[in-house]
Enzyme design. Structure first.
Site, PDB file in Angstrom:
ATOM      1  N   TRP A 169       0.801  -1.223   0.000  1.00 59.91           N
ATOM      2  CA  TRP A 169       0.000   0.000   0.000  1.00 59.91           C
ATOM      3  C   TRP A 169       0.830   1.267   0.000  1.00 59.91           C
ATOM      4  O   TRP A 169       0.333   2.323  -0.329  1.00 59.91           O
ATOM      5  CB  TRP A 169      -0.912   0.019   1.248  1.00 59.91           C
ATOM      6  CG  TRP A 169      -0.210  -0.315   2.530  1.00 59.91           C
ATOM      7  CD1 TRP A 169      -0.212  -1.527   3.162  1.00 59.91           C
ATOM      8  CD2 TRP A 169       0.614   0.545   3.335  1.00 59.91           C
ATOM      9  NE1 TRP A 169       0.560  -1.478   4.295  1.00 59.91           N
ATOM     10  CE2 TRP A 169       1.077  -0.217   4.437  1.00 59.91           C
ATOM     11  CE3 TRP A 169       0.999   1.878   3.240  1.00 59.91           C
ATOM     12  CZ2 TRP A 169       1.903   0.316   5.415  1.00 59.91           C
ATOM     13  CZ3 TRP A 169       1.828   2.414   4.216  1.00 59.91           C
ATOM     14  CH2 TRP A 169       2.277   1.640   5.288  1.00 59.91           C
ATOM     15  N   ASN A 170       2.106   1.192   0.357  1.00 69.56           N
ATOM     16  CA  ASN A 170       2.823   2.435   0.657  1.00 69.56           C
ATOM     17  C   ASN A 170       3.239   3.224  -0.577  1.00 69.56           C
ATOM     18  O   ASN A 170       3.320   4.449  -0.534  1.00 69.56           O
ATOM     19  CB  ASN A 170       4.042   2.148   1.546  1.00 69.56           C
ATOM     20  CG  ASN A 170       5.037   1.207   0.914  1.00 69.56           C
ATOM     21  OD1 ASN A 170       4.665   0.237   0.245  1.00 69.56           O
ATOM     22  ND2 ASN A 170       6.310   1.463   1.130  1.00 69.56           N
ATOM     23  N   LYS A 193      -1.941  -8.096  -7.744  1.00 64.04           N
ATOM     24  CA  LYS A 193      -2.775  -7.953  -6.549  1.00 64.04           C
ATOM     25  C   LYS A 193      -2.294  -6.741  -5.767  1.00 64.04           C
ATOM     26  O   LYS A 193      -1.315  -6.821  -5.021  1.00 64.04           O
ATOM     27  CB  LYS A 193      -2.719  -9.191  -5.658  1.00 64.04           C
ATOM     28  CG  LYS A 193      -3.830  -9.174  -4.576  1.00 64.04           C
ATOM     29  CD  LYS A 193      -3.440  -9.861  -3.293  1.00 64.04           C
ATOM     30  CE  LYS A 193      -2.829  -8.947  -2.300  1.00 64.04           C
ATOM     31  NZ  LYS A 193      -3.702  -7.854  -1.807  1.00 64.04           N
ATOM     32  N   PRO A 194      -2.954  -5.587  -5.917  1.00 60.45           N
ATOM     33  CA  PRO A 194      -2.605  -4.441  -5.087  1.00 60.45           C
ATOM     34  C   PRO A 194      -3.259  -4.569  -3.721  1.00 60.45           C
ATOM     35  O   PRO A 194      -4.158  -5.382  -3.524  1.00 60.45           O
ATOM     36  CB  PRO A 194      -3.197  -3.266  -5.869  1.00 60.45           C
ATOM     37  CG  PRO A 194      -4.416  -3.854  -6.532  1.00 60.45           C
ATOM     38  CD  PRO A 194      -4.064  -5.291  -6.829  1.00 60.45           C
ATOM     39  N   GLY A 244       6.961  -6.204   0.366  1.00 58.24           N
ATOM     40  CA  GLY A 244       6.212  -6.150   1.612  1.00 58.24           C
ATOM     41  C   GLY A 244       7.092  -6.540   2.782  1.00 58.24           C
ATOM     42  O   GLY A 244       8.316  -6.389   2.743  1.00 58.24           O
ATOM     43  N   GLU A 266      11.304  -7.790  -2.330  1.00 60.48           N
ATOM     44  CA  GLU A 266      11.871  -6.642  -1.621  1.00 60.48           C
ATOM     45  C   GLU A 266      11.147  -6.542  -0.295  1.00 60.48           C
ATOM     46  O   GLU A 266       9.932  -6.307  -0.252  1.00 60.48           O
ATOM     47  CB  GLU A 266      11.719  -5.342  -2.396  1.00 60.48           C
ATOM     48  CG  GLU A 266      12.492  -4.221  -1.709  1.00 60.48           C
ATOM     49  CD  GLU A 266      12.130  -2.834  -2.193  1.00 60.48           C
ATOM     50  OE1 GLU A 266      11.580  -2.061  -1.369  1.00 60.48           O
ATOM     51  OE2 GLU A 266      12.383  -2.543  -3.360  1.00 60.48           O
ATOM     52  N   LEU A 267      11.901  -6.658   0.793  1.00 70.08           N
ATOM     53  CA  LEU A 267      11.301  -6.822   2.115  1.00 70.08           C
ATOM     54  C   LEU A 267      11.672  -5.666   3.035  1.00 70.08           C
ATOM     55  O   LEU A 267      11.931  -4.559   2.583  1.00 70.08           O
ATOM     56  CB  LEU A 267      11.712  -8.181   2.681  1.00 70.08           C
ATOM     57  CG  LEU A 267      11.473  -9.371   1.728  1.00 70.08           C
ATOM     58  CD1 LEU A 267      11.970 -10.670   2.325  1.00 70.08           C
ATOM     59  CD2 LEU A 267      10.004  -9.467   1.327  1.00 70.08           C
ATOM     60  N   CYS A 300      10.208   1.622   2.442  1.00 66.58           N
ATOM     61  CA  CYS A 300      11.148   0.542   2.784  1.00 66.58           C
ATOM     62  C   CYS A 300      12.576   1.035   2.888  1.00 66.58           C
ATOM     63  O   CYS A 300      13.369   0.486   3.655  1.00 66.58           O
ATOM     64  CB  CYS A 300      11.074  -0.560   1.729  1.00 66.58           C
ATOM     65  SG  CYS A 300       9.478  -1.383   1.621  1.00 66.58           S
ATOM     66  N   GLU A 398      11.611  -2.844  12.570  1.00 64.66           N
ATOM     67  CA  GLU A 398      11.212  -1.827  11.603  1.00 64.66           C
ATOM     68  C   GLU A 398       9.949  -1.133  12.112  1.00 64.66           C
ATOM     69  O   GLU A 398       8.931  -1.775  12.361  1.00 64.66           O
ATOM     70  CB  GLU A 398      10.939  -2.465  10.243  1.00 64.66           C
ATOM     71  CG  GLU A 398      10.620  -1.453   9.163  1.00 64.66           C
ATOM     72  CD  GLU A 398      10.410  -2.102   7.807  1.00 64.66           C
ATOM     73  OE1 GLU A 398      10.767  -1.476   6.781  1.00 64.66           O
ATOM     74  OE2 GLU A 398       9.889  -3.241   7.764  1.00 64.66           O
TER      75      GLU A 398
END
Length: 529
Positions: A169-170, A193-194, A244, A266-267, A300, A398
């Site tokens: 969502w960001n 899938k957003p 995410g 990407e985490l 992120c 985080e």
């Protein structure tokens, strides 16, 4: 003092949510979306409903993949140059109609408009890059064969098929269509899938891509709860792209591993900024504000840990705190606010818990440290903490909000040691007047991208170079050659001519082995690779 951030005044005539998200727009954007249920998204500015959206069931996801596979078979036959031309037309349309998507990004994420514009910039740059470079990245390549002149080797690149993309969502524009662009130009179809709360932005971008010439079936959108729809996407895709949390990334990776398909992830991150002894403290303070509080820290690659040399720490902290307290909060669809809202009650709870726990255990609030319900339900002031240490959650976990912890260090070796003392490795920042020194320090940091005299934008915006995380910050890279080739399968075609790679021309096994041994020695002498 805490609680001092001013509220920006909205300009006259500014648009409202009702002006932007009309029933006609929602009907246009959701047309053809695979979904038999209904769900709702909201705006963080007020917490109010923005739109009713289709909600996809597992069967809807199955149908979306069927449509995508049919479209992909046709799209893959389109020459690469023509596929790339779609991206270049999309680039122009995006810049021409950016006001539309800026409104949607702000309404769905609560960002300040300038931070929403970062997404427009990032997507335009990616569209331009792959629009111009895709032909070169994907062209057949000749390689030296087993025997010079006798073995002709060509490497081909084939699309994987249908890419399943799960976007957060960001950054709803950049991390949805921005990641889909290289997959599409490589000849794949995409099932996206957003996040439900930011689906309108992704749907708008899909609509614009179709207007630019993409076959409508090549980019399918499914909407629904992550635990329901996400696993279905992983079960049916030929490759998975996920952005995410690290926890969810592990689940995606496990699902991909069971099916033996590739995945890029990407985490999370706990990114560090280092202010060295010779840094320009004014520039470093201004850079820290951008690095820590863009998109209210919900990025992120934003900075959550700040290591400052003790000789400049007082001067830096004074300037950094003053700039932070001056940031203007706002909820309007125009430029003028410096920081927007957190996206949800869940994010607000995490930020509040991290700060309150740290303060209870002895940390000091230098700026911010309070929620601002007078501005909006999920607003939290940009916050600077000192005296943070283990086991405070804000020290190692985080936060993903507008909170940064500042630590004093005696030299750059200590700063590097502490910066690397994390399970993550996504982004970092180094500030110094000596560029060579900054690059040397950067090379010692365990992070996928490191910016010298910038927070994150310099590395992220340099799209010819790869971007991604080390360790628990993920697998794979976006941008550059790696960002498109991951969406392809490499195929080697070796054409053997004149003589076989076997005994021939009257040679028995022993003579053939001797001939090959002499040939191998000669090829080494000639430096053939």
């Amino acid at each position: 003092m805490p609680g001092a951030n001013p509220v920006a005044r909205a300009p006259e005539g500014v648009r409202t949510a009702a002006d932007v998200v009309t029933p006609e727009l929602v009907a246009q954007l959701t047309k053809g979306v695979a979904g038999t249920g209904r769900t709702v998204n909201h705006t963080p500015f007020t917490g109010e409903k923005l739109a009713d959206l289709p909600e996809s069931t597992p069967e809807d996801v199955h149908k979306a993949f069927e449509h995508a596979r049919a479209a992909q078979a046709v799209w893959a036959q389109v020459p690469v140059r023509q596929r790339a031309a779609v991206l270049l037309r999309f680039h122009d349309l995006l810049l021409e109609r950016q006001a539309e998507v800026l409104d949607l990004v702000q309404l769905e994420t609560g960002k300040a408009r300038l931070h929403a514009h970062e997404e427009v910039q990032a997507v335009a740059v990616a569209a331009r890059h792959y629009g111009y470079k895709a032909v070169a990245y994907l062209r057949p390549r000749r390689h030296a064969g087993a025997l010079p002149a006798l073995t002709r080797v060509t490497q081909l690149r084939h699309p994987r098929g249908v890419v399943g993309q799960i976007a957060p969502w960001n950054y709803p524009l950049e991390l949805s269509v921005g990641d889909a662009l290289p997959a599409l130009v490589a000849g794949n179809a995409v099932v996206l899938k957003p996040d439900t709360e930011t689906a309108l932005t992704a749907l708008w971008a899909r609509d614009l891509l179709v207007e630019a010439g993409l076959p409508a079936g090549a980019l399918q959108v499914v909407i629904g709860e992550g635990p329901v729809v996400g696993p279905e996407v992983v079960r049916r895709a030929d490759y998975v792209s996920f952005t995410g949390s690290t926890a969810t990334g592990r689940e995606v990776a496990a699902g991909a591993a069971v099916r033996l398909i590739g995945a890029s992830l990407e985490l999370g991150g706990k990114n560090a900024m280092l202010v060295l002894q010779d840094a320009d403290v004014d520039k470093a303070a201004a850079g820290a504000v951008r690095a820590c509080f863009s998109s209210a820290g919900q990025l992120c690659i934003s900075i959550e840990r700040l290591y400052v040399h003790e000789s400049v720490a007082d001067a830096f902290l004074e300037r950094f705190a003053a700039r932070t307290r001056a940031l203007r909060l706002g909820t309007f669809l125009a430029y003028g606010a410096d920081m927007g809202s957190l996206v949800s009650a869940r994010q607000l709870e995490t930020v509040t818990r991290h700060v309150e726990e740290a303060v209870a255990m002895g940390a000091k609030v230098v700026a911010g440290g309070v929620a601002r319900p007078d501005v909006g339900p999920y607003f939290y002031e940009p916050t600077i903490l000192t005296g943070v240490e283990v086991p405070m959650a804000v020290c190692t976990e985080e936060t993903f909000g507008p909170v940064v912890s500042v630590y004093r260090v005696k030299d750059e070796n200590e700063a590097i040691l502490l910066a690397n003392a994390t399970a993550y490795g996504l982004n970092a920042s180094v500030w110094t007047k000596d560029g060579r020194r900054g690059r040397a320090v950067a090379a010692r940091l365990r992070a996928g991208t490191v910016n010298v005299n910038e927070g994150y934008a310099a590395a992220y915006g340099s799209v010819q170079a790869p971007m991604g995380g080390m360790r628990e910050s993920g697998l794979g890279r976006r941008h550059g050659s790696e960002g498109i080739l991951k969406y392809t399968e490499a195929q080697t075609v070796a054409h053997q001519r004149l003589l076989p790679l076997a005994p021939s021309m009257g040679m028995d096994d022993q003579k053939y082995a001797a001939f090959m041994s002499r040939s191998l020695r000669l090829m080494k002498t000639l430096g053939l690779r």
